[in-house]
Design a protein around this motif. Structure first.
Motif, PDB file in Angstrom:
ATOM      1  N   UNK A   1       0.845  -1.193   0.000  1.00  0.00           N
ATOM      2  CA  UNK A   1       0.000   0.000   0.000  1.00  0.00           C
ATOM      3  C   UNK A   1       0.872   1.231   0.000  1.00  0.00           C
ATOM      4  N   UNK A   2       0.442   2.223  -0.768  1.00  0.00           N
ATOM      5  CA  UNK A   2       1.231   3.437  -0.865  1.00  0.00           C
ATOM      6  C   UNK A   2       0.729   4.536   0.048  1.00  0.00           C
ATOM      7  N   UNK A   3      -0.322   4.273   0.836  1.00  0.00           N
ATOM      8  CA  UNK A   3      -0.716   5.243   1.864  1.00  0.00           C
ATOM      9  C   UNK A   3       0.373   5.273   2.918  1.00  0.00           C
ATOM     10  N   UNK A   4       0.470   6.371   3.619  1.00  0.00           N
ATOM     11  CA  UNK A   4       1.508   6.487   4.633  1.00  0.00           C
ATOM     12  C   UNK A   4       1.325   5.400   5.668  1.00  0.00           C
ATOM     13  N   UNK A   5       2.313   4.494   5.784  1.00  0.00           N
ATOM     14  CA  UNK A   5       2.210   3.376   6.691  1.00  0.00           C
ATOM     15  C   UNK A   5       2.976   3.691   7.970  1.00  0.00           C
ATOM     16  N   UNK A   6       2.488   3.212   9.131  1.00  0.00           N
ATOM     17  CA  UNK A   6       3.187   3.476  10.369  1.00  0.00           C
ATOM     18  C   UNK A   6       4.480   2.696  10.455  1.00  0.00           C
ATOM     19  N   UNK A   7       5.373   3.197  11.275  1.00  0.00           N
ATOM     20  CA  UNK A   7       6.614   2.466  11.494  1.00  0.00           C
ATOM     21  C   UNK A   7       6.304   1.120  12.119  1.00  0.00           C
ATOM     22  N   UNK A   8       7.237   0.165  11.928  1.00  0.00           N
ATOM     23  CA  UNK A   8       7.020  -1.188  12.404  1.00  0.00           C
ATOM     24  C   UNK A   8       7.323  -1.244  13.899  1.00  0.00           C
ATOM     25  N   UNK A   9       6.428  -0.710  14.711  1.00  0.00           N
ATOM     26  CA  UNK A   9       6.621  -0.670  16.143  1.00  0.00           C
ATOM     27  C   UNK A   9       5.911  -1.840  16.796  1.00  0.00           C
ATOM     28  N   UNK A  10       6.404  -2.214  17.974  1.00  0.00           N
ATOM     29  CA  UNK A  10       5.803  -3.336  18.692  1.00  0.00           C
ATOM     30  C   UNK A  10       4.376  -2.984  19.096  1.00  0.00           C
ATOM     31  N   UNK A  11       3.451  -3.918  18.929  1.00  0.00           N
ATOM     32  CA  UNK A  11       2.059  -3.645  19.326  1.00  0.00           C
ATOM     33  C   UNK A  11       1.939  -3.502  20.836  1.00  0.00           C
ATOM     34  N   UNK A  12       0.917  -2.740  21.253  1.00  0.00           N
ATOM     35  CA  UNK A  12       0.680  -2.502  22.674  1.00  0.00           C
ATOM     36  C   UNK A  12      -0.699  -3.015  23.070  1.00  0.00           C
TER      37      UNK A  12
ATOM     38  N   UNK B   1      -8.005   6.573  30.867  1.00  0.00           N
ATOM     39  CA  UNK B   1      -6.666   6.339  31.408  1.00  0.00           C
ATOM     40  C   UNK B   1      -5.884   5.322  30.595  1.00  0.00           C
ATOM     41  N   UNK B   2      -6.566   4.261  30.149  1.00  0.00           N
ATOM     42  CA  UNK B   2      -5.884   3.236  29.352  1.00  0.00           C
ATOM     43  C   UNK B   2      -5.411   3.796  28.011  1.00  0.00           C
ATOM     44  N   UNK B   3      -6.237   4.635  27.396  1.00  0.00           N
ATOM     45  CA  UNK B   3      -5.835   5.252  26.129  1.00  0.00           C
ATOM     46  C   UNK B   3      -4.595   6.118  26.322  1.00  0.00           C
ATOM     47  N   UNK B   4      -4.518   6.835  27.439  1.00  0.00           N
ATOM     48  CA  UNK B   4      -3.336   7.642  27.731  1.00  0.00           C
ATOM     49  C   UNK B   4      -2.126   6.753  28.005  1.00  0.00           C
ATOM     50  N   UNK B   5      -2.339   5.622  28.681  1.00  0.00           N
ATOM     51  CA  UNK B   5      -1.238   4.698  28.952  1.00  0.00           C
ATOM     52  C   UNK B   5      -0.603   4.189  27.661  1.00  0.00           C
ATOM     53  N   UNK B   6      -1.430   3.953  26.645  1.00  0.00           N
ATOM     54  CA  UNK B   6      -0.940   3.379  25.395  1.00  0.00           C
ATOM     55  C   UNK B   6      -0.259   4.412  24.501  1.00  0.00           C
ATOM     56  N   UNK B   7      -0.498   5.693  24.735  1.00  0.00           N
ATOM     57  CA  UNK B   7       0.190   6.733  23.992  1.00  0.00           C
ATOM     58  C   UNK B   7      -0.422   7.003  22.633  1.00  0.00           C
ATOM     59  N   UNK B   8       0.226   7.885  21.889  1.00  0.00           N
ATOM     60  CA  UNK B   8      -0.285   8.326  20.585  1.00  0.00           C
ATOM     61  C   UNK B   8       0.683   8.005  19.454  1.00  0.00           C
ATOM     62  N   UNK B   9       1.618   7.090  19.660  1.00  0.00           N
ATOM     63  CA  UNK B   9       2.541   6.731  18.586  1.00  0.00           C
ATOM     64  C   UNK B   9       1.818   5.899  17.531  1.00  0.00           C
TER      65      UNK B   9
END
Length: 423
Positions: A27-38, A136-144
């Motif tokens: 896919x040519x849409x902007x893809x997220x970096x390959x970060x570990x899932x949370x 609170x859980x959404x904040x724990x997981x961050x916005x990356x």
């Protein structure tokens, strides 16, 4: 036995099928970096978890047993955390009780022994502030850009007067790649409705659990699912007219659309290419009967090229439609030496949903838009031109066979009738 909410299962299957069928291999849409899932497990530790109705033991004991099994099986690549609600304040002060949520174990690489020790200290205590716990859980997981999943385990509805379904919609509206799955421990109908709404608001699932074994198995499935590679939708925002619409490339996009709204997007298409697009609108709250969704492709001048639409009547969770537009290739004389110019195709997404007066209409309903641009059909027999492609040969053969069979059967019937009359 686990009983899942069937519309949520259909919605997941539908979106997976659309993605597999329409997205290109890269896919040519902007893809997220390959970060570990949370993943963050959110556990209800309110006073009602003392009830002994799961395999003859308390709901809290069943949850602890399931947690120990899940913690042993968490994939290495998953960063896991644990949050509680109702674990610390036993009093009757509602204001204090509704703030009773805390992170028990931080999201990160898992120390299994430390996490199990933290869970072992829990005892059923106070209120059920589901909404604040989700925030609170959404904040724990961050916005990356990592994929994120909240797994909420509870035995009752929110007791703080804050609509957790609305909070789930607000979380989904942030576009932070977060899904909320909910598990209800022997819930009543009202609790089931609330937990289903929370899950559907973010594309998650709801499961009703009645046994320890089922709880453990289901949580493991959800944690494992977080480790699977997925196509992460890109948040976008359609406009009221095509002129200032966002320019989309091939990929999967999310947006939110108000009731009865039109939203516009743009895609560039070169000669010899084919545009394939589909849209799914999720009714994540109560809606009136009789609704529909429309996807149109039009030129910059407003001329309609092709459309796809779908309508329904009754309860639904997702309604989808799609379209295909092959742009003919240029002849050699037309092409010349210059590079052919792209045509800007405007995509209009509309819905005809309406809601009862008591239902909140903001934020809008979740929209998933899939866009793909592939090589156009090379000949009239191509599947993109006729839909059936070479299947026309099979259809023609079947029609001819049926025609011949009808002639033979008719001739035999007349012959038998003639013989019967003769004798």
């Amino acid at each position: 036995m686990i009983t899942r909410k069937r519309p949520a299962r259909w919605a997941c299957a539908l979106l997976v099928a659309l993605t597999a069928a329409l997205l290109p291999t890269s896919a040519s849409a902007d893809e997220p970096a390959n970060e570990s899932p949370k993943v963050e497990l959110v556990l209800d530790v309110s006073g009602s978890m003392r009830a002994k109705d799961i395999d003859g033991k308390s709901r809290m004991s069943a949850a602890k047993e399931a947690f120990n099994e899940v913690l042993d099986a968490v994939p290495e690549e998953v960063r896991l955390g644990i949050r509680t609600l109702g674990a610390d304040y036993p009093g009757n002060d509602r204001k204090r009780g509704c703030k009773d949520t805390r992170q028990l174990y931080p999201v990160g690489p898992l120390d299994r022994t430390e996490a199990k020790t933290a869970v072992a200290t829990l005892a059923p205590t106070g209120w059920t502030p589901i909404g604040p716990a989700l925030r609170g859980a959404a904040q724990d997981l961050g916005t990356d850009e990592a994929t994120k999943r909240i797994v909420l385990i509870t035995d009752g509805e929110d007791t703080c007067g804050i609509d957790p379904c609305q909070i789930a919609r607000e979380i989904a509206d942030q576009g932070i790649n977060l899904v909320i799955d909910t598990l209800g421990l022997v819930p009543n109908a009202k609790t089931r409705q609330q937990l289903s709404c929370i899950a559907e608001a973010t594309g998650g699932t709801y499961t009703s659990v009645h046994r320890t074994e089922d709880l453990s198995r289901r949580v493991r499935q959800l944690v494992d699912r977080a480790a699977d590679p997925v196509v992460t939708p890109v948040a976008t925002e359609g406009t009221r007219q095509c002129a200032d619409a966002p320019q989309l490339k091939a990929g999967l996009y999310t947006d939110r659309q108000s009731f009865g709204e039109h939203r516009w997007y743009k895609v560039d298409l070169f000669p010899g290419q084919e545009l394939r697009a589909s849209v799914s609108v999720s009714a994540d709250r109560a809606v009136n009967n009789d609704y529909g969704v429309l996807l149109r492709a039009v030129t910059n001048s407003g001329r309609e090229i092709v459309r796809g639409s779908e309508a329904g009547d009754g309860r639904t969770d997702v309604i989808s439609t799609g379209l295909r537009y092959p742009k003919p290739d240029l002849d050699d004389d037309e092409a010349g030496d210059a590079k052919p110019a792209a045509e800007t195709v405007c995509l209009q997404v509309s819905n005809s949903f309406s809601a009862p007066p008591s239902v909140k209409t903001t934020p809008g309903m979740p929209v998933e838009l899939t866009v793909d641009v592939v090589d156009g059909p090379a000949s009239a027999s191509d599947v993109a031109s006729f839909g059936l492609g070479r299947g026309w040969w099979l259809l023609g053969a079947l029609v001819l066979a049926g025609f011949l069979a009808g002639l033979i059967w008719g001739w035999l019937s007349r012959w038998r009738l003639a013989v019967w009359r003769t004798h």
